[in-house]
Design a protein around this motif. Structure first.
Motif, PDB file in Angstrom:
ATOM      1  N   ASN A 141      -6.951  25.964 -24.125  1.00 51.50           N
ATOM      2  CA  ASN A 141      -7.927  25.564 -25.141  1.00 51.50           C
ATOM      3  C   ASN A 141      -9.366  25.806 -24.663  1.00 51.50           C
ATOM      4  O   ASN A 141     -10.220  26.255 -25.429  1.00 51.50           O
ATOM      5  N   ASN A 142      -9.614  25.506 -23.407  1.00 55.17           N
ATOM      6  CA  ASN A 142     -10.965  25.711 -22.879  1.00 55.17           C
ATOM      7  C   ASN A 142     -11.326  27.196 -22.844  1.00 55.17           C
ATOM      8  O   ASN A 142     -12.459  27.592 -23.159  1.00 55.17           O
ATOM      9  N   SER A 143     -10.354  28.044 -22.482  1.00 55.61           N
ATOM     10  CA  SER A 143     -10.604  29.490 -22.446  1.00 55.61           C
ATOM     11  C   SER A 143     -10.877  30.035 -23.843  1.00 55.61           C
ATOM     12  O   SER A 143     -11.769  30.871 -24.030  1.00 55.61           O
ATOM     13  N   LYS A 144     -10.140  29.558 -24.827  1.00 57.59           N
ATOM     14  CA  LYS A 144     -10.365  29.996 -26.204  1.00 57.59           C
ATOM     15  C   LYS A 144     -11.765  29.603 -26.679  1.00 57.59           C
ATOM     16  O   LYS A 144     -12.439  30.373 -27.376  1.00 57.59           O
ATOM     17  N   ALA A 145     -12.200  28.428 -26.278  1.00 61.58           N
ATOM     18  CA  ALA A 145     -13.545  27.990 -26.649  1.00 61.58           C
ATOM     19  C   ALA A 145     -14.606  28.865 -25.983  1.00 61.58           C
ATOM     20  O   ALA A 145     -15.605  29.243 -26.608  1.00 61.58           O
ATOM     21  N   LEU A 146     -14.389  29.209 -24.718  1.00 60.51           N
ATOM     22  CA  LEU A 146     -15.347  30.074 -24.003  1.00 60.51           C
ATOM     23  C   LEU A 146     -15.401  31.466 -24.617  1.00 60.51           C
ATOM     24  O   LEU A 146     -16.464  32.109 -24.630  1.00 60.51           O
ATOM     25  N   LEU A 147     -14.280  31.937 -25.137  1.00 57.11           N
ATOM     26  CA  LEU A 147     -14.241  33.265 -25.753  1.00 57.11           C
ATOM     27  C   LEU A 147     -15.041  33.319 -27.051  1.00 57.11           C
ATOM     28  O   LEU A 147     -15.404  34.416 -27.509  1.00 57.11           O
ATOM     29  N   LEU A 148     -15.339  32.175 -27.619  1.00 57.06           N
ATOM     30  CA  LEU A 148     -16.135  32.145 -28.854  1.00 57.06           C
ATOM     31  C   LEU A 148     -17.633  32.222 -28.568  1.00 57.06           C
ATOM     32  O   LEU A 148     -18.420  32.435 -29.484  1.00 57.06           O
ATOM     33  N   THR A 149     -18.013  32.062 -27.300  1.00 55.26           N
ATOM     34  CA  THR A 149     -19.429  32.152 -26.945  1.00 55.26           C
ATOM     35  C   THR A 149     -19.829  33.611 -26.774  1.00 55.26           C
ATOM     36  O   THR A 149     -18.986  34.509 -26.774  1.00 55.26           O
ATOM     37  N   LYS A 150     -21.118  33.844 -26.623  1.00 56.97           N
ATOM     38  CA  LYS A 150     -21.625  35.204 -26.406  1.00 56.97           C
ATOM     39  C   LYS A 150     -22.080  35.395 -24.959  1.00 56.97           C
ATOM     40  O   LYS A 150     -22.619  36.450 -24.620  1.00 56.97           O
ATOM     41  N   ASP A 151     -21.850  34.370 -24.155  1.00 52.02           N
ATOM     42  CA  ASP A 151     -22.249  34.444 -22.757  1.00 52.02           C
ATOM     43  C   ASP A 151     -21.157  35.135 -21.942  1.00 52.02           C
ATOM     44  O   ASP A 151     -20.050  34.611 -21.796  1.00 52.02           O
ATOM     45  N   LYS A 152     -21.484  36.310 -21.414  1.00 50.49           N
ATOM     46  CA  LYS A 152     -20.456  37.112 -20.736  1.00 50.49           C
ATOM     47  C   LYS A 152     -19.950  36.450 -19.457  1.00 50.49           C
ATOM     48  O   LYS A 152     -18.781  36.611 -19.097  1.00 50.49           O
ATOM     49  N   LEU A 153     -20.818  35.722 -18.777  1.00 46.55           N
ATOM     50  CA  LEU A 153     -20.359  35.058 -17.547  1.00 46.55           C
ATOM     51  C   LEU A 153     -19.362  33.956 -17.879  1.00 46.55           C
ATOM     52  O   LEU A 153     -18.392  33.738 -17.148  1.00 46.55           O
ATOM     53  N   SER A 154     -19.585  33.254 -18.997  1.00 48.21           N
ATOM     54  CA  SER A 154     -18.621  32.235 -19.433  1.00 48.21           C
ATOM     55  C   SER A 154     -17.303  32.884 -19.829  1.00 48.21           C
ATOM     56  O   SER A 154     -16.219  32.363 -19.536  1.00 48.21           O
ATOM     57  N   ILE A 155     -17.399  34.029 -20.479  1.00 50.41           N
ATOM     58  CA  ILE A 155     -16.182  34.748 -20.886  1.00 50.41           C
ATOM     59  C   ILE A 155     -15.406  35.217 -19.657  1.00 50.41           C
ATOM     60  O   ILE A 155     -14.175  35.203 -19.640  1.00 50.41           O
ATOM     61  N   ARG A 156     -16.127  35.601 -18.617  1.00 47.81           N
ATOM     62  CA  ARG A 156     -15.449  36.026 -17.388  1.00 47.81           C
ATOM     63  C   ARG A 156     -14.742  34.829 -16.720  1.00 47.81           C
ATOM     64  O   ARG A 156     -13.678  34.988 -16.124  1.00 47.81           O
ATOM     65  N   ARG A 157     -15.364  33.650 -16.825  1.00 46.33           N
ATOM     66  CA  ARG A 157     -14.689  32.453 -16.303  1.00 46.33           C
ATOM     67  C   ARG A 157     -13.414  32.182 -17.106  1.00 46.33           C
ATOM     68  O   ARG A 157     -12.394  31.764 -16.545  1.00 46.33           O
ATOM     69  N   ALA A 158     -13.492  32.436 -18.422  1.00 40.49           N
ATOM     70  CA  ALA A 158     -12.301  32.269 -19.261  1.00 40.49           C
ATOM     71  C   ALA A 158     -11.202  33.220 -18.803  1.00 40.49           C
ATOM     72  O   ALA A 158     -10.027  32.848 -18.733  1.00 40.49           O
ATOM     73  N   TYR A 159     -11.575  34.449 -18.461  1.00 41.80           N
ATOM     74  CA  TYR A 159     -10.590  35.434 -17.978  1.00 41.80           C
ATOM     75  C   TYR A 159      -9.914  34.922 -16.695  1.00 41.80           C
ATOM     76  O   TYR A 159      -8.689  34.997 -16.557  1.00 41.80           O
ATOM     77  N   ASP A 160     -10.722  34.429 -15.771  1.00 40.80           N
ATOM     78  CA  ASP A 160     -10.165  33.926 -14.511  1.00 40.80           C
ATOM     79  C   ASP A 160      -9.224  32.749 -14.757  1.00 40.80           C
ATOM     80  O   ASP A 160      -8.169  32.625 -14.118  1.00 40.80           O
ATOM     81  N   ASP A 161      -9.622  31.853 -15.687  1.00 44.74           N
ATOM     82  CA  ASP A 161      -8.756  30.705 -16.006  1.00 44.74           C
ATOM     83  C   ASP A 161      -7.448  31.151 -16.651  1.00 44.74           C
ATOM     84  O   ASP A 161      -6.378  30.594 -16.375  1.00 44.74           O
ATOM     85  N   LEU A 162      -7.544  32.157 -17.502  1.00 42.31           N
ATOM     86  CA  LEU A 162      -6.336  32.670 -18.161  1.00 42.31           C
ATOM     87  C   LEU A 162      -5.414  33.355 -17.151  1.00 42.31           C
ATOM     88  O   LEU A 162      -4.188  33.247 -17.234  1.00 42.31           O
ATOM     89  N   ALA A 163      -6.011  34.070 -16.201  1.00 46.72           N
ATOM     90  CA  ALA A 163      -5.209  34.716 -15.151  1.00 46.72           C
ATOM     91  C   ALA A 163      -4.503  33.652 -14.304  1.00 46.72           C
ATOM     92  O   ALA A 163      -3.329  33.814 -13.930  1.00 46.72           O
ATOM     93  N   TYR A 164      -5.222  32.566 -14.023  1.00 53.71           N
ATOM     94  CA  TYR A 164      -4.618  31.457 -13.284  1.00 53.71           C
ATOM     95  C   TYR A 164      -3.499  30.814 -14.100  1.00 53.71           C
ATOM     96  O   TYR A 164      -2.431  30.482 -13.576  1.00 53.71           O
ATOM     97  N   LEU A 165      -3.747  30.671 -15.404  1.00 55.48           N
ATOM     98  CA  LEU A 165      -2.733  30.085 -16.291  1.00 55.48           C
ATOM     99  C   LEU A 165      -1.481  30.960 -16.344  1.00 55.48           C
ATOM    100  O   LEU A 165      -0.352  30.439 -16.328  1.00 55.48           O
ATOM    101  N   GLU A 166      -1.662  32.258 -16.384  1.00 56.20           N
ATOM    102  CA  GLU A 166      -0.516  33.174 -16.411  1.00 56.20           C
ATOM    103  C   GLU A 166       0.310  33.052 -15.133  1.00 56.20           C
ATOM    104  O   GLU A 166       1.539  33.138 -15.159  1.00 56.20           O
ATOM    105  N   ASN A 167      -0.369  32.852 -14.028  1.00 57.71           N
ATOM    106  CA  ASN A 167       0.331  32.676 -12.756  1.00 57.71           C
ATOM    107  C   ASN A 167       1.014  31.304 -12.684  1.00 57.71           C
ATOM    108  O   ASN A 167       2.117  31.169 -12.151  1.00 57.71           O
TER     109      ASN A 167
END
Length: 394
Positions: A141-167
């Motif tokens: 849920n937090n990653s989806k919320a970050l993906l709605l922002t326009k801040d690329k650094l926040s979106i990159r944090r969302a990517y890292d969290d999603l990669a962690y979630l996949e693992n």
């Protein structure tokens, strides 16, 4: 016998040091460090009298570590801060892992007390599953919320969290799809182009080579360089290679004449004394020595020379603000040189490393366009170095 006694004394000293170190860790609150050292000490001869201290220390360290972790979980659960969910899950993992580290050693006897050491193990399966599910839901849920922002650094944090979630929880919902989205939205796209402020035409192939970033290996996970703008992409930055000055020297042929002399062996001669008489050996034979003569060569050297210098600057532009971020000067030089020579006389008189010039001849001078292009090969390497050391986001 002395050797056996010495080895035994050494073993006792080492064991004593290990126990003291374990005791120190326990006193300092490094319970897992103490547990690891005690477990290591008990891997062999666990029931030996000399290992009893390790058993006591292990029992105490386990109890204190368990109490500390369960208290921490209770506090974090009461706090109800979702940011603590990962720590709660990892603490349950730690509780379970600690038990499994000790389990192979059981039972462990406390000889003086006539009992086995007490290790109250618990089944953390439910807590592990529940805390993992809570953490997975939060990360998602937090990653989806970050993906709605326009801040690329926040979106990159969302990517890292999603990669962690996949693992953590493979195949969870549409995580793969969201990772692709994050990778696209979090990437910086850089438009690369050249400007010519000189009074010369820049060869098209030089511009193409300079802008062929596919051969430079500069694209990374979050930065992509395009020399041709692509539709549908909003470029974040611009990289401009600005040619400021191109200087090409005239074609020159410099001539030089010089003489070389050398002593070379030319057969043998009879050795003479100061009076001009032949010197003889013990058998009455004349003594022969090497005869040397001086040889000479006139060398006519020709040196073809032409040079090209390029001065440029590399501008980093932020397209969002249309501001210049930074500027880096860059320059390069290419020298064409061909040396050849003719001679009169005995070429053996010349230096050995010079002989190759006698086999060479004059060659056509490269064109101005070729000189500029050849200079650009070094320019490209320097451009790559600038970009490698100066990323757009630091």
């Amino acid at each position: 016998m002395k050797k056996i006694t010495l080895l035994l004394s050494l073993f006792i000293i080492v064991a004593s040091c290990g126990v003291k170190r374990t005791q120190s860790m326990l006193s300092d609150g490094d319970y897992d460090g103490a547990i690891n050292r005690a477990v290591e000490g008990l891997r062999t001869n666990k029931n030996a009298k000399g290992k009893q201290n390790y058993v006591y220390l292990l029992e105490e360290a386990f109890a204190k570590a368990k109490e500390r972790d369960l208290s921490a979980i209770a506090m974090m659960t009461k706090d109800a801060n979702p940011a603590k969910l990962e720590l709660i899950y990892n603490t349950y993992l730690q509780l379970n892992t600690r038990q499994e580290r000790i389990r192979p050693l059981l039972p462990l006897q406390l000889i003086k007390e006539g009992r086995n050491a007490y290790f109250p193990f618990d089944n953390y399966s439910d807590q592990l599953i529940n805390s993992k599910n809570d953490l997975s839901k939060y990360l998602y849920n937090n990653s989806k919320a970050l993906l709605l922002t326009k801040d690329k650094l926040s979106i990159r944090r969302a990517y890292d969290d999603l990669a962690y979630l996949e693992n953590l929880n493979p195949g969870y919902k549409d995580v793969h799809k969201l990772m692709d989205e994050a990778l696209s939205k979090g990437t910086d796209y850089v438009s690369v182009f050249t400007k010519n402020e000189t009074n010369m035409v820049i060869p098209a192939r030089l511009q193409n080579d300079l802008l062929d970033f596919s051969t430079m290996g500069l694209n990374d996970k979050w930065t992509v360089y395009h020399s041709n703008k692509q539709k549908g992409i909003a470029y974040d930055y611009g990289l401009i290679v600005n040619f400021r000055q191109i200087s090409i020297s005239p074609e020159q042929v410099k001539e030089k004449e010089f003489i070389k002399e050398k002593q070379v062996k030319d057969g043998t001669k009879t050795l003479l004394d100061a009076n001009g008489n032949a010197v003889k050996d013990s058998l009455g034979h004349p003594i022969k020595v090497d005869n040397f003569k001086t040889i000479r060569v006139n060398i006519y050297e020709f040196r073809q020379f032409k040079a090209c210098q390029i001065s440029a600057k590399v501008d980093y532009i932020d397209f969002k603000t249309n501001q210049l971020i930074d500027t880096f000067p860059i320059s390069s030089e290419f020298v064409f040189e061909n040396i050849y020579a003719n001679y009169q006389g005995d070429k053996r008189a010349s230096d050995d490393n010079y002989l190759t010039y006698f086999d060479k001849r004059a060659v056509p001078f490269p064109s101005n366009e070729q000189m500029v292009y050849d200079t650009g090969e070094d320019l490209k390497a320097k451009l790559k170095d600038i970009i490698t050391r100066n990323r757009f986001r630091r």
